[in-house]
Design a protein around this motif. Structure first.
Motif, PDB file in Angstrom:
ATOM      1  N   ILE A   1       1.154  14.048   5.271  1.00  0.00           N
ATOM      2  CA  ILE A   1      -0.268  13.885   4.929  1.00  0.00           C
ATOM      3  C   ILE A   1      -0.520  14.332   3.497  1.00  0.00           C
ATOM      4  O   ILE A   1      -1.251  13.666   2.754  1.00  0.00           O
ATOM      5  CB  ILE A   1      -1.156  14.670   5.927  1.00  0.00           C
ATOM      6  N   THR A   2       0.104  15.420   3.089  1.00  0.00           N
ATOM      7  CA  THR A   2      -0.045  15.897   1.712  1.00  0.00           C
ATOM      8  C   THR A   2       0.489  14.865   0.730  1.00  0.00           C
ATOM      9  O   THR A   2      -0.158  14.566  -0.289  1.00  0.00           O
ATOM     10  CB  THR A   2       0.700  17.241   1.518  1.00  0.00           C
ATOM     11  N   LEU A   3       1.665  14.309   1.030  1.00  0.00           N
ATOM     12  CA  LEU A   3       2.231  13.266   0.162  1.00  0.00           C
ATOM     13  C   LEU A   3       1.326  12.041   0.136  1.00  0.00           C
ATOM     14  O   LEU A   3       1.119  11.438  -0.918  1.00  0.00           O
ATOM     15  CB  LEU A   3       3.636  12.884   0.643  1.00  0.00           C
ATOM     16  N   GLN A   4       0.780  11.701   1.294  1.00  0.00           N
ATOM     17  CA  GLN A   4      -0.104  10.528   1.375  1.00  0.00           C
ATOM     18  C   GLN A   4      -1.365  10.756   0.552  1.00  0.00           C
ATOM     19  O   GLN A   4      -1.814   9.872  -0.159  1.00  0.00           O
ATOM     20  CB  GLN A   4      -0.450  10.244   2.840  1.00  0.00           C
ATOM     21  N   GLN A   5      -1.917  11.939   0.630  1.00  0.00           N
ATOM     22  CA  GLN A   5      -3.125  12.249  -0.149  1.00  0.00           C
ATOM     23  C   GLN A   5      -2.825  12.261  -1.651  1.00  0.00           C
ATOM     24  O   GLN A   5      -3.635  11.812  -2.446  1.00  0.00           O
ATOM     25  CB  GLN A   5      -3.704  13.600   0.276  1.00  0.00           C
ATOM     26  N   LYS A   6      -1.672  12.781  -1.995  1.00  0.00           N
ATOM     27  CA  LYS A   6      -1.332  12.936  -3.404  1.00  0.00           C
ATOM     28  C   LYS A   6      -0.889  11.619  -4.047  1.00  0.00           C
ATOM     29  O   LYS A   6      -1.274  11.313  -5.180  1.00  0.00           O
ATOM     30  CB  LYS A   6      -0.226  13.985  -3.542  1.00  0.00           C
ATOM     31  N   PHE A   7      -0.075  10.830  -3.317  1.00  0.00           N
ATOM     32  CA  PHE A   7       0.533   9.630  -3.922  1.00  0.00           C
ATOM     33  C   PHE A   7       0.131   8.316  -3.242  1.00  0.00           C
ATOM     34  O   PHE A   7       0.526   7.245  -3.693  1.00  0.00           O
ATOM     35  CB  PHE A   7       2.059   9.738  -3.879  1.00  0.00           C
ATOM     36  N   GLY A   8      -0.635   8.388  -2.161  1.00  0.00           N
ATOM     37  CA  GLY A   8      -0.953   7.198  -1.366  1.00  0.00           C
ATOM     38  C   GLY A   8      -1.601   6.074  -2.161  1.00  0.00           C
ATOM     39  O   GLY A   8      -1.197   4.913  -2.072  1.00  0.00           O
ATOM     40  N   ALA A   9      -2.604   6.400  -2.953  1.00  0.00           N
ATOM     41  CA  ALA A   9      -3.320   5.373  -3.720  1.00  0.00           C
ATOM     42  C   ALA A   9      -2.401   4.718  -4.751  1.00  0.00           C
ATOM     43  O   ALA A   9      -2.419   3.487  -4.926  1.00  0.00           O
ATOM     44  CB  ALA A   9      -4.534   5.984  -4.405  1.00  0.00           C
ATOM     45  N   GLN A  10      -1.589   5.518  -5.408  1.00  0.00           N
ATOM     46  CA  GLN A  10      -0.663   4.988  -6.417  1.00  0.00           C
ATOM     47  C   GLN A  10       0.354   4.039  -5.766  1.00  0.00           C
ATOM     48  O   GLN A  10       0.604   2.946  -6.277  1.00  0.00           O
ATOM     49  CB  GLN A  10       0.059   6.138  -7.115  1.00  0.00           C
ATOM     50  N   LEU A  11       0.923   4.455  -4.629  1.00  0.00           N
ATOM     51  CA  LEU A  11       1.912   3.620  -3.943  1.00  0.00           C
ATOM     52  C   LEU A  11       1.267   2.340  -3.413  1.00  0.00           C
ATOM     53  O   LEU A  11       1.847   1.260  -3.484  1.00  0.00           O
ATOM     54  CB  LEU A  11       2.576   4.407  -2.807  1.00  0.00           C
ATOM     55  N   HIS A  12       0.060   2.480  -2.889  1.00  0.00           N
ATOM     56  CA  HIS A  12      -0.670   1.311  -2.374  1.00  0.00           C
ATOM     57  C   HIS A  12      -0.914   0.304  -3.503  1.00  0.00           C
ATOM     58  O   HIS A  12      -0.763  -0.909  -3.311  1.00  0.00           O
ATOM     59  CB  HIS A  12      -1.997   1.768  -1.750  1.00  0.00           C
ATOM     60  N   ASN A  13      -1.294   0.782  -4.678  1.00  0.00           N
ATOM     61  CA  ASN A  13      -1.520  -0.109  -5.822  1.00  0.00           C
ATOM     62  C   ASN A  13      -0.231  -0.824  -6.241  1.00  0.00           C
ATOM     63  O   ASN A  13      -0.248  -2.006  -6.576  1.00  0.00           O
ATOM     64  CB  ASN A  13      -2.094   0.663  -7.000  1.00  0.00           C
ATOM     65  N   ILE A  14       0.879  -0.105  -6.241  1.00  0.00           N
ATOM     66  CA  ILE A  14       2.171  -0.710  -6.604  1.00  0.00           C
ATOM     67  C   ILE A  14       2.489  -1.854  -5.655  1.00  0.00           C
ATOM     68  O   ILE A  14       2.856  -2.953  -6.081  1.00  0.00           O
ATOM     69  CB  ILE A  14       3.300   0.353  -6.570  1.00  0.00           C
ATOM     70  N   ILE A  15       2.330  -1.593  -4.361  1.00  0.00           N
ATOM     71  CA  ILE A  15       2.649  -2.613  -3.355  1.00  0.00           C
ATOM     72  C   ILE A  15       1.718  -3.808  -3.493  1.00  0.00           C
ATOM     73  O   ILE A  15       2.168  -4.958  -3.533  1.00  0.00           O
ATOM     74  CB  ILE A  15       2.549  -2.016  -1.932  1.00  0.00           C
ATOM     75  N   CYS A  16       0.425  -3.571  -3.581  1.00  0.00           N
ATOM     76  CA  CYS A  16      -0.541  -4.674  -3.622  1.00  0.00           C
ATOM     77  C   CYS A  16      -0.394  -5.534  -4.868  1.00  0.00           C
ATOM     78  O   CYS A  16      -0.614  -6.745  -4.820  1.00  0.00           O
ATOM     79  CB  CYS A  16      -1.965  -4.139  -3.496  1.00  0.00           C
ATOM     80  N   LYS A  17      -0.023  -4.919  -5.987  1.00  0.00           N
ATOM     81  CA  LYS A  17       0.205  -5.707  -7.202  1.00  0.00           C
ATOM     82  C   LYS A  17       1.389  -6.648  -7.022  1.00  0.00           C
ATOM     83  O   LYS A  17       1.389  -7.762  -7.527  1.00  0.00           O
ATOM     84  CB  LYS A  17       0.447  -4.791  -8.402  1.00  0.00           C
ATOM     85  N   LYS A  18       2.416  -6.185  -6.320  1.00  0.00           N
ATOM     86  CA  LYS A  18       3.614  -7.004  -6.146  1.00  0.00           C
ATOM     87  C   LYS A  18       3.468  -8.040  -5.041  1.00  0.00           C
ATOM     88  O   LYS A  18       4.023  -9.123  -5.133  1.00  0.00           O
ATOM     89  CB  LYS A  18       4.823  -6.108  -5.859  1.00  0.00           C
ATOM     90  N   VAL A  19       2.734  -7.710  -3.983  1.00  0.00           N
ATOM     91  CA  VAL A  19       2.642  -8.597  -2.822  1.00  0.00           C
ATOM     92  C   VAL A  19       1.446  -9.535  -2.933  1.00  0.00           C
ATOM     93  O   VAL A  19       1.566 -10.726  -2.680  1.00  0.00           O
ATOM     94  CB  VAL A  19       2.585  -7.777  -1.512  1.00  0.00           C
ATOM     95  N   GLY A  20       0.298  -9.005  -3.303  1.00  0.00           N
ATOM     96  CA  GLY A  20      -0.872  -9.846  -3.511  1.00  0.00           C
ATOM     97  C   GLY A  20      -1.633 -10.216  -2.253  1.00  0.00           C
ATOM     98  O   GLY A  20      -2.620 -10.935  -2.318  1.00  0.00           O
ATOM     99  N   HIS A  21      -1.193  -9.795  -1.090  1.00  0.00           N
ATOM    100  CA  HIS A  21      -1.884 -10.110   0.161  1.00  0.00           C
ATOM    101  C   HIS A  21      -2.196  -8.801   0.871  1.00  0.00           C
ATOM    102  O   HIS A  21      -1.289  -8.006   1.142  1.00  0.00           O
ATOM    103  CB  HIS A  21      -0.998 -11.008   1.030  1.00  0.00           C
ATOM    104  N   GLN A  22      -3.443  -8.575   1.183  1.00  0.00           N
ATOM    105  CA  GLN A  22      -3.891  -7.289   1.706  1.00  0.00           C
ATOM    106  C   GLN A  22      -3.188  -6.909   3.009  1.00  0.00           C
ATOM    107  O   GLN A  22      -2.776  -5.765   3.184  1.00  0.00           O
ATOM    108  CB  GLN A  22      -5.414  -7.317   1.895  1.00  0.00           C
ATOM    109  N   ASP A  23      -3.051  -7.854   3.945  1.00  0.00           N
ATOM    110  CA  ASP A  23      -2.405  -7.542   5.226  1.00  0.00           C
ATOM    111  C   ASP A  23      -0.940  -7.161   5.031  1.00  0.00           C
ATOM    112  O   ASP A  23      -0.450  -6.206   5.635  1.00  0.00           O
ATOM    113  CB  ASP A  23      -2.509  -8.721   6.188  1.00  0.00           C
TER     114      ASP A  23
END
Length: 186
Positions: free
Chosen positions: A6-28
């Protein structure tokens, strides 16, 4: 363990989510991959916690998960495509083409003058290299190339005299109508 994730998710979750979404382009798909990242974090938590640069480690883990996702998607698409192909149509079409070539092209090739017929048969049908054919015929390599080219041109003229062809925009034959002036194909 849960609190560390949970601590890692709070600290890095948004950054990792942005990396994935930029590469994949589909929200689901982005959410699915993010779940896989969290699963990998939980499975390898001791490695994550012992990393000297946690952010870099998580970014690399995330990038690898995205790459795995694309590989898996590609292999599934290829599998679906191969399962949907009906190879019997391809085999039947190939057999028809070979029968047509055997009954029509063989007499056309045989009607060529000896030097051209032999050059065409040796290089195109038997697969002999031009260099080897030139040596066998006792001519230079450039003469062998010219001889094979002329053989192809003469065969093309015979074929076009026999039938009228219709081509698609890619140059593939889509229709063939026998000309009335000759009986080249039986």
């Amino acid at each position: 363990m849960e609190s560390a994730v949970i601590t890692l998710q709070q600290k890095f979750g948004a950054q990792l989510h942005n990396i994935i979404c930029k590469k994949v382009g589909h929200q689901d798909h982005c959410h699915d991959i993010m779940q896989e990242v969290y699963l990998k974090i939980m499975l390898h938590l001791p490695k994550v916690e012992s990393a000297t640069n946690t952010a870099a480690y998580l970014v690399r883990l995330t990038n690898n998960t995205v790459t795995d996702y694309f590989r898996k998607s590609k292999s599934l698409a290829e599998k679906d495509l191969s399962e949907n192909l009906d190879t019997t149509d391809i085999v039947d079409s190939t057999e028809q083409s070979l029968q047509l070539a055997d009954c029509c092209l063989k007499p056309m090739i045989e009607s060529l003058p000896d030097i051209y017929r032999i050059a065409l048969i040796k290089t195109e049908l038997e697969g002999m290299k031009l260099k080897d054919y030139a040596q066998m015929a006792g001519i230079s390599l450039s003469n062998a190339k010219v001889r094979v080219q002329r053989a192809k041109e003469k065969l093309k003229a015979i074929i076009q005299d026999c039938c009228t062809y219709e081509f698609d925009r890619y140059g593939n034959v889509v229709d063939c109508v026998k000309n009335s002036r000759g009986s080249c194909c039986k």
